[in-house]
Design a protein around this motif. Structure first.
Motif, PDB file in Angstrom:
ATOM      1  N   LEU A  82     -85.718  89.132 -40.809  1.00 27.72           N
ATOM      2  CA  LEU A  82     -86.528  89.429 -39.628  1.00 27.72           C
ATOM      3  C   LEU A  82     -86.028  88.588 -38.465  1.00 27.72           C
ATOM      4  CD1 LEU A  82     -90.371  89.844 -39.520  1.00 27.72           C
ATOM      5  CD2 LEU A  82     -89.252  88.315 -37.892  1.00 27.72           C
ATOM      6  N   ALA A  83     -85.680  89.248 -37.363  1.00 25.10           N
ATOM      7  CA  ALA A  83     -85.287  88.564 -36.131  1.00 25.10           C
ATOM      8  C   ALA A  83     -86.373  88.806 -35.095  1.00 25.10           C
ATOM      9  CB  ALA A  83     -83.942  89.083 -35.630  1.00 25.10           C
ATOM     10  N   HIS A  84     -86.842  87.743 -34.480  1.00 29.19           N
ATOM     11  CA  HIS A  84     -88.037  87.793 -33.640  1.00 29.19           C
ATOM     12  C   HIS A  84     -87.746  87.089 -32.328  1.00 29.19           C
ATOM     13  CE1 HIS A  84     -92.446  87.240 -32.920  1.00 29.19           C
ATOM     14  NE2 HIS A  84     -92.072  86.078 -32.436  1.00 29.19           N
ATOM     15  N   VAL A  85     -87.893  87.788 -31.209  1.00 25.31           N
ATOM     16  CA  VAL A  85     -87.683  87.165 -29.911  1.00 25.31           C
ATOM     17  C   VAL A  85     -89.003  87.136 -29.156  1.00 25.31           C
ATOM     18  CG1 VAL A  85     -86.983  89.319 -28.745  1.00 25.31           C
ATOM     19  CG2 VAL A  85     -86.286  87.099 -27.800  1.00 25.31           C
ATOM     20  N   ARG A  86     -89.349  85.969 -28.637  1.00 28.68           N
ATOM     21  CA  ARG A  86     -90.564  85.796 -27.854  1.00 28.68           C
ATOM     22  C   ARG A  86     -90.323  86.275 -26.426  1.00 28.68           C
ATOM     23  NH1 ARG A  86     -95.627  83.478 -29.821  1.00 28.68           N
ATOM     24  NH2 ARG A  86     -95.190  84.072 -31.954  1.00 28.68           N
ATOM     25  N   VAL A  87     -91.184  87.160 -25.955  1.00 31.69           N
ATOM     26  CA  VAL A  87     -91.154  87.567 -24.550  1.00 31.69           C
ATOM     27  C   VAL A  87     -92.030  86.623 -23.744  1.00 31.69           C
ATOM     28  CG1 VAL A  87     -91.650  89.432 -22.927  1.00 31.69           C
ATOM     29  CG2 VAL A  87     -90.720  89.961 -25.197  1.00 31.69           C
ATOM     30  N   GLY A 105     -88.107  83.670 -24.707  1.00 30.33           N
ATOM     31  CA  GLY A 105     -86.663  83.880 -24.699  1.00 30.33           C
ATOM     32  C   GLY A 105     -85.953  83.402 -25.943  1.00 30.33           C
ATOM     33  N   ASP A 106     -86.625  82.582 -26.783  1.00 33.40           N
ATOM     34  CA  ASP A 106     -86.001  82.090 -28.013  1.00 33.40           C
ATOM     35  C   ASP A 106     -86.015  83.168 -29.093  1.00 33.40           C
ATOM     36  OD1 ASP A 106     -85.715  79.673 -26.756  1.00 33.40           O
ATOM     37  OD2 ASP A 106     -87.417  78.713 -27.766  1.00 33.40           O
ATOM     38  N   LEU A 107     -85.050  83.080 -30.002  1.00 38.23           N
ATOM     39  CA  LEU A 107     -84.961  84.021 -31.110  1.00 38.23           C
ATOM     40  C   LEU A 107     -85.076  83.266 -32.423  1.00 38.23           C
ATOM     41  CD1 LEU A 107     -82.932  87.165 -31.466  1.00 38.23           C
ATOM     42  CD2 LEU A 107     -82.571  85.443 -33.229  1.00 38.23           C
ATOM     43  N   CYS A 108     -85.957  83.748 -33.324  1.00 41.41           N
ATOM     44  CA  CYS A 108     -86.160  83.121 -34.630  1.00 41.41           C
ATOM     45  C   CYS A 108     -85.652  84.051 -35.716  1.00 41.41           C
ATOM     46  CB  CYS A 108     -87.639  82.851 -34.879  1.00 41.41           C
ATOM     47  SG  CYS A 108     -88.461  81.945 -33.567  1.00 41.41           S
ATOM     48  N   LEU A 109     -85.055  83.469 -36.748  1.00 44.11           N
ATOM     49  CA  LEU A 109     -84.595  84.232 -37.918  1.00 44.11           C
ATOM     50  C   LEU A 109     -85.434  83.840 -39.129  1.00 44.11           C
ATOM     51  CD1 LEU A 109     -80.707  84.001 -37.570  1.00 44.11           C
ATOM     52  CD2 LEU A 109     -82.126  86.019 -37.222  1.00 44.11           C
ATOM     53  N   PHE A 110     -85.949  84.843 -39.846  1.00 44.58           N
ATOM     54  CA  PHE A 110     -86.746  84.593 -41.039  1.00 44.58           C
ATOM     55  C   PHE A 110     -86.209  85.409 -42.201  1.00 44.58           C
ATOM     56  CE2 PHE A 110     -90.127  84.170 -37.648  1.00 44.58           C
ATOM     57  CZ  PHE A 110     -90.134  82.794 -37.674  1.00 44.58           C
ATOM     58  N   VAL A 149     -84.327  78.567 -35.050  1.00 39.20           N
ATOM     59  CA  VAL A 149     -84.625  79.019 -33.695  1.00 39.20           C
ATOM     60  C   VAL A 149     -83.359  78.934 -32.859  1.00 39.20           C
ATOM     61  CG1 VAL A 149     -85.988  78.596 -31.610  1.00 39.20           C
ATOM     62  CG2 VAL A 149     -87.023  78.260 -33.869  1.00 39.20           C
ATOM     63  N   LEU A 150     -82.917  80.067 -32.331  1.00 34.65           N
ATOM     64  CA  LEU A 150     -81.764  80.115 -31.434  1.00 34.65           C
ATOM     65  C   LEU A 150     -82.295  80.078 -30.005  1.00 34.65           C
ATOM     66  CD1 LEU A 150     -78.719  80.411 -31.087  1.00 34.65           C
ATOM     67  CD2 LEU A 150     -79.008  82.894 -31.202  1.00 34.65           C
ATOM     68  N   GLN A 151     -82.010  79.018 -29.303  1.00 34.39           N
ATOM     69  CA  GLN A 151     -82.576  78.816 -27.972  1.00 34.39           C
ATOM     70  C   GLN A 151     -82.127  79.889 -26.994  1.00 34.39           C
ATOM     71  OE1 GLN A 151     -84.839  76.470 -27.327  1.00 34.39           O
ATOM     72  NE2 GLN A 151     -84.720  75.697 -29.422  1.00 34.39           N
ATOM     73  N   GLY A 152     -83.095  80.431 -26.247  1.00 36.61           N
ATOM     74  CA  GLY A 152     -82.777  81.448 -25.248  1.00 36.61           C
ATOM     75  C   GLY A 152     -82.057  80.911 -24.034  1.00 36.61           C
ATOM     76  N   THR A 153     -81.955  79.577 -23.927  1.00 38.80           N
ATOM     77  CA  THR A 153     -81.224  78.980 -22.804  1.00 38.80           C
ATOM     78  C   THR A 153     -79.726  78.917 -23.055  1.00 38.80           C
ATOM     79  OG1 THR A 153     -81.667  76.795 -23.764  1.00 38.80           O
ATOM     80  CG2 THR A 153     -83.193  77.593 -22.065  1.00 38.80           C
ATOM     81  N   ALA A 193     -73.807  85.112 -35.012  1.00 35.89           N
ATOM     82  CA  ALA A 193     -74.422  83.841 -34.632  1.00 35.89           C
ATOM     83  C   ALA A 193     -74.534  82.886 -35.811  1.00 35.89           C
ATOM     84  CB  ALA A 193     -75.811  84.089 -34.050  1.00 35.89           C
ATOM     85  N   VAL A 194     -74.494  83.413 -37.019  1.00 34.05           N
ATOM     86  CA  VAL A 194     -74.760  82.613 -38.207  1.00 34.05           C
ATOM     87  C   VAL A 194     -73.778  81.456 -38.400  1.00 34.05           C
ATOM     88  CG1 VAL A 194     -74.800  82.679 -40.728  1.00 34.05           C
ATOM     89  CG2 VAL A 194     -76.046  84.388 -39.415  1.00 34.05           C
ATOM     90  N   PRO A 195     -72.452  81.667 -38.360  1.00 33.86           N
ATOM     91  CA  PRO A 195     -71.543  80.537 -38.611  1.00 33.86           C
ATOM     92  C   PRO A 195     -71.749  79.383 -37.644  1.00 33.86           C
ATOM     93  CG  PRO A 195     -70.355  82.616 -38.725  1.00 33.86           C
ATOM     94  CD  PRO A 195     -71.716  82.923 -38.177  1.00 33.86           C
ATOM     95  N   CYS A 196     -72.021  79.678 -36.382  1.00 33.41           N
ATOM     96  CA  CYS A 196     -72.228  78.612 -35.403  1.00 33.41           C
ATOM     97  C   CYS A 196     -73.502  77.840 -35.713  1.00 33.41           C
ATOM     98  CB  CYS A 196     -72.318  79.204 -33.992  1.00 33.41           C
ATOM     99  SG  CYS A 196     -70.812  80.038 -33.467  1.00 33.41           S
ATOM    100  N   LEU A 197     -74.568  78.543 -36.053  1.00 30.70           N
ATOM    101  CA  LEU A 197     -75.835  77.889 -36.318  1.00 30.70           C
ATOM    102  C   LEU A 197     -75.804  77.086 -37.603  1.00 30.70           C
ATOM    103  CD1 LEU A 197     -78.232  80.778 -35.333  1.00 30.70           C
ATOM    104  CD2 LEU A 197     -77.896  78.649 -34.088  1.00 30.70           C
ATOM    105  N   SER A 198     -75.070  77.569 -38.600  1.00 28.20           N
ATOM    106  CA  SER A 198     -75.054  76.906 -39.907  1.00 28.20           C
ATOM    107  C   SER A 198     -73.998  75.819 -40.011  1.00 28.20           C
ATOM    108  CB  SER A 198     -74.789  77.941 -41.002  1.00 28.20           C
ATOM    109  OG  SER A 198     -73.499  78.487 -40.845  1.00 28.20           O
ATOM    110  N   GLY A 199     -73.180  75.663 -38.976  1.00 29.12           N
ATOM    111  CA  GLY A 199     -72.109  74.692 -39.043  1.00 29.12           C
ATOM    112  C   GLY A 199     -70.809  75.289 -39.527  1.00 29.12           C
TER     113      GLY A 199
END
Length: 341
Positions: A82-87, A105-110, A149-153, A193-199
């Motif tokens: 589940l990918a969830h972006v806050r408006v 603007g942030d995006l969360c992965l669950f 949480v992937l920052q929307g900034t 986006a996964v490889p960058c977020l996971s290192g």
């Protein structure tokens, strides 16, 4: 598109009736609670669209607390992302005792095969639910990103948030073929986006780990009833060291803990079916899933789900599943269970 591919709710006046309707709309994903003093003013709106190989949700609601407890995870037995972006609005997410914030603007992965909880202010959000196989080789790394949480900034965060907004804005006009293509493109972007977020960008190891972890999880699912399913057997089968195996499964509590939890999830479903008219003893379920004895099984089950096995079996006659009573939202529940790549 299918004949009934869109479901909507939220035209009612605020208050208890709308809160009950909202409970139906989110039942496949969450249990939720509202402060008693807030019920009279509660508002919730939801539009859900089936894209063929994904589900798109547009939602807004008053302040509440969401939870995806282990019992709900076990009842559903799905392995979707589940990918969830806050408006608008903010939430505080809790996973395994760790907390993080998600703002506009942030995006969360669950990972829907794992528990979580969140407290939210009034909000609007866009959510897409994707079956894990749609991510291909990138799916394995998602195990380490549950609750990320992937920052929307950030540039890539803005790209993903903009993509989900565009997907939501254009989905009403998609043909069935276009809808499936759009879902596949969304999975591709999220996987990127996964490889960058996971290192993985630092170590260069993520592309190798992903298919190995996926293969191991497939073997575990296929052999949960086998008494010889152990860390040692997996090491021998896949030619990896114990330390490498433990690193792969560390985000899921270690390999032994992962196998045990998957067996408990299966046991939960056996007990639900037993309550629906099938004769089964607690000891039978315990030994089927390779627990030492019924007492050990009962304690492990209580630790995982907060109730005893006999309670699940007794209550299953009036199904604990949050299946909505109205036919349209029952369709939504079915969408989630049958979603595939």
């Amino acid at each position: 598109m299918r004949s009934k591919s869109v479901l909507e709710m939220g035209a009612d006046e605020p208050g208890l009736h709308q809160a009950a309707a909202w409970r139906e709309a989110v039942a496949p994903f969450w249990e939720f609670s509202i402060r008693q003093e807030d019920v009279a003013d509660f508002r919730g709106r939801s539009q859900v669209r089936h894209l063929g190989n994904a589900i798109l949700c547009r939602a807004s609601a008053s302040s509440l607390r969401f939870e995806r407890p282990r019992a709900l995870v076990a009842r559903m037995g799905v392995d979707h992302i589940l990918a969830h972006v806050r408006v608008s609005g903010r939430s505080r997410i809790t996973i395994d005792g760790s907390e993080r914030d998600c703002g506009p603007g942030d995006l969360c992965l669950f990972d829907l095969s794992r528990p979580l909880a969140a407290r939210s202010t009034d909000y609007r959000a866009l959510t897409v639910v994707l079956p894990r196989p749609l991510f291909g080789q990138g799916a394995g790394d998602l195990d380490a990103l549950h609750g990320t949480v992937l920052q929307g900034t950030t540039p890539f965060g803005r790209l993903l948030a903009d993509h989900l907004r565009a997907l939501s804005a254009q989905a009403d006009g998609f043909s069935e073929r276009e809808a499936r293509a759009a879902a596949e493109a969304t999975a591709t972007l999220l996987a990127a986006a996964v490889p960058c977020l996971s290192g993985g960008g630092r170590t260069g190891q993520a592309p190798e780990r992903a298919p190995l972890l996926l293969a191991m999880r497939q073997v575990i699912e296929a052999e949960l009833t086998a008494p010889g399913l152990t860390a040692e057997s997996l090491c021998g089968r896949f030619g990896v060291s114990r330390s490498a195996l433990y690193r792969l499964f560390a985000p899921m509590g270690g390999v032994a803990g992962y196998i045990r939890q998957r067996r408990l999830d299966r046991a939960y479903r056996d007990l639900v079916r037993a309550g629906e008219g099938r004769s089964v003893r607690i000891s039978e379920v315990a030994y089927r899933w390779h627990f030492e004895n019924p007492a050990h099984f009962t304690q492990a089950f209580r630790d995982a789900f907060g109730c005893a096995p006999r309670d699940v079996r007794a209550q299953a006659g009036a199904p604990p599943s949050p299946l909505p009573p109205r036919q349209d939202w029952a369709d939504f529940y079915d969408w989630v269970l049958r979603l595939s790549a």
